[in-house]
Design a protein around this motif. Structure first.
Motif, PDB file in Angstrom:
ATOM      1  N   GLU A  40       0.856  -1.186   0.000  1.00  0.00           N
ATOM      2  CA  GLU A  40       0.000   0.000   0.000  1.00  0.00           C
ATOM      3  C   GLU A  40       0.889   1.232   0.000  1.00  0.00           C
ATOM      4  O   GLU A  40       1.896   1.274   0.699  1.00  0.00           O
ATOM      5  CB  GLU A  40      -0.902   0.030   1.231  1.00  0.00           C
ATOM      6  N   VAL A  41       0.500   2.228  -0.758  1.00  0.00           N
ATOM      7  CA  VAL A  41       1.276   3.464  -0.865  1.00  0.00           C
ATOM      8  C   VAL A  41       0.509   4.602  -0.220  1.00  0.00           C
ATOM      9  O   VAL A  41      -0.681   4.782  -0.476  1.00  0.00           O
ATOM     10  CB  VAL A  41       1.558   3.810  -2.341  1.00  0.00           C
ATOM     11  N   ARG A  48       7.607  12.558  -0.749  1.00  0.00           N
ATOM     12  CA  ARG A  48       7.872  11.382   0.068  1.00  0.00           C
ATOM     13  C   ARG A  48       6.678  10.436   0.010  1.00  0.00           C
ATOM     14  O   ARG A  48       5.541  10.891  -0.009  1.00  0.00           O
ATOM     15  CB  ARG A  48       8.149  11.762   1.520  1.00  0.00           C
ATOM     16  N   VAL A  49       6.950   9.167  -0.029  1.00  0.00           N
ATOM     17  CA  VAL A  49       5.900   8.153   0.002  1.00  0.00           C
ATOM     18  C   VAL A  49       6.263   7.094   1.037  1.00  0.00           C
ATOM     19  O   VAL A  49       7.434   6.856   1.318  1.00  0.00           O
ATOM     20  CB  VAL A  49       5.684   7.471  -1.369  1.00  0.00           C
ATOM     21  N   ARG A  50       5.236   6.484   1.594  1.00  0.00           N
ATOM     22  CA  ARG A  50       5.427   5.362   2.509  1.00  0.00           C
ATOM     23  C   ARG A  50       4.856   4.125   1.847  1.00  0.00           C
ATOM     24  O   ARG A  50       3.701   4.108   1.450  1.00  0.00           O
ATOM     25  CB  ARG A  50       4.726   5.598   3.834  1.00  0.00           C
ATOM     26  N   LEU A  51       5.668   3.090   1.728  1.00  0.00           N
ATOM     27  CA  LEU A  51       5.222   1.810   1.207  1.00  0.00           C
ATOM     28  C   LEU A  51       5.046   0.875   2.395  1.00  0.00           C
ATOM     29  O   LEU A  51       6.007   0.588   3.102  1.00  0.00           O
ATOM     30  CB  LEU A  51       6.244   1.218   0.236  1.00  0.00           C
ATOM     31  N   SER A  52       3.820   0.450   2.630  1.00  0.00           N
ATOM     32  CA  SER A  52       3.527  -0.492   3.699  1.00  0.00           C
ATOM     33  C   SER A  52       3.400  -1.867   3.069  1.00  0.00           C
ATOM     34  O   SER A  52       2.568  -2.084   2.194  1.00  0.00           O
ATOM     35  CB  SER A  52       2.229  -0.124   4.405  1.00  0.00           C
ATOM     36  N   VAL A  53       4.241  -2.793   3.514  1.00  0.00           N
ATOM     37  CA  VAL A  53       4.287  -4.133   2.945  1.00  0.00           C
ATOM     38  C   VAL A  53       3.596  -5.097   3.901  1.00  0.00           C
ATOM     39  O   VAL A  53       3.968  -5.194   5.068  1.00  0.00           O
ATOM     40  CB  VAL A  53       5.742  -4.584   2.697  1.00  0.00           C
ATOM     41  N   PHE A  93       7.253  -2.655   7.196  1.00  0.00           N
ATOM     42  CA  PHE A  93       6.766  -4.043   7.123  1.00  0.00           C
ATOM     43  C   PHE A  93       5.702  -4.182   8.206  1.00  0.00           C
ATOM     44  O   PHE A  93       5.985  -4.061   9.389  1.00  0.00           O
ATOM     45  CB  PHE A  93       7.901  -5.024   7.316  1.00  0.00           C
ATOM     46  N   VAL A  94       4.462  -4.405   7.797  1.00  0.00           N
ATOM     47  CA  VAL A  94       3.325  -4.412   8.702  1.00  0.00           C
ATOM     48  C   VAL A  94       2.809  -5.835   8.875  1.00  0.00           C
ATOM     49  O   VAL A  94       2.598  -6.544   7.896  1.00  0.00           O
ATOM     50  CB  VAL A  94       2.191  -3.520   8.144  1.00  0.00           C
TER      51      VAL A  94
END
Length: 95
Positions: A40-41, A48-53, A93-94
């Protein structure tokens, strides 16, 4: 690339598409249950972006690696891919 990568603020524009594609590809290559991987972005301030894996609970050890080496390598490669798109990336990393 998943539909989650579409930013609501930007309409149908995908934030850091190269970084998202690289993260999905690498994460799926590392884990056993590749179908459970989801990225999810979230757009942050500026470029800036956060990538939640997200991955299956039994695959988290594979994503993190010993002493966090795999996670650090993933963050480095995805950061370079995001720079190609003109963004800075944070990778979380979630569970």
């Amino acid at each position: 690339m998943t539909d989650d990568a579409v930013s609501e603020a930007e309409g149908n524009e995908v934030l850091a598409p190269t970084a998202v594609a690289v993260m999905e590809y690498l994460a799926r290559a590392v884990v056993e249950d590749a179908d459970a991987v989801r990225v999810e972005v979230t757009g942050l301030r500026g470029k800036r972006v956060r990538l939640s894996v997200f991955a299956a609970p039994n695959d988290f050890g594979r994503l993190i690696g010993r002493r966090g080496r795999v996670a650090a390598a993933l963050r480095t490669v995805v950061g370079a891919a995001a720079a190609k798109d003109g963004f800075e990336a944070e990778v979380d990393f979630v569970e």
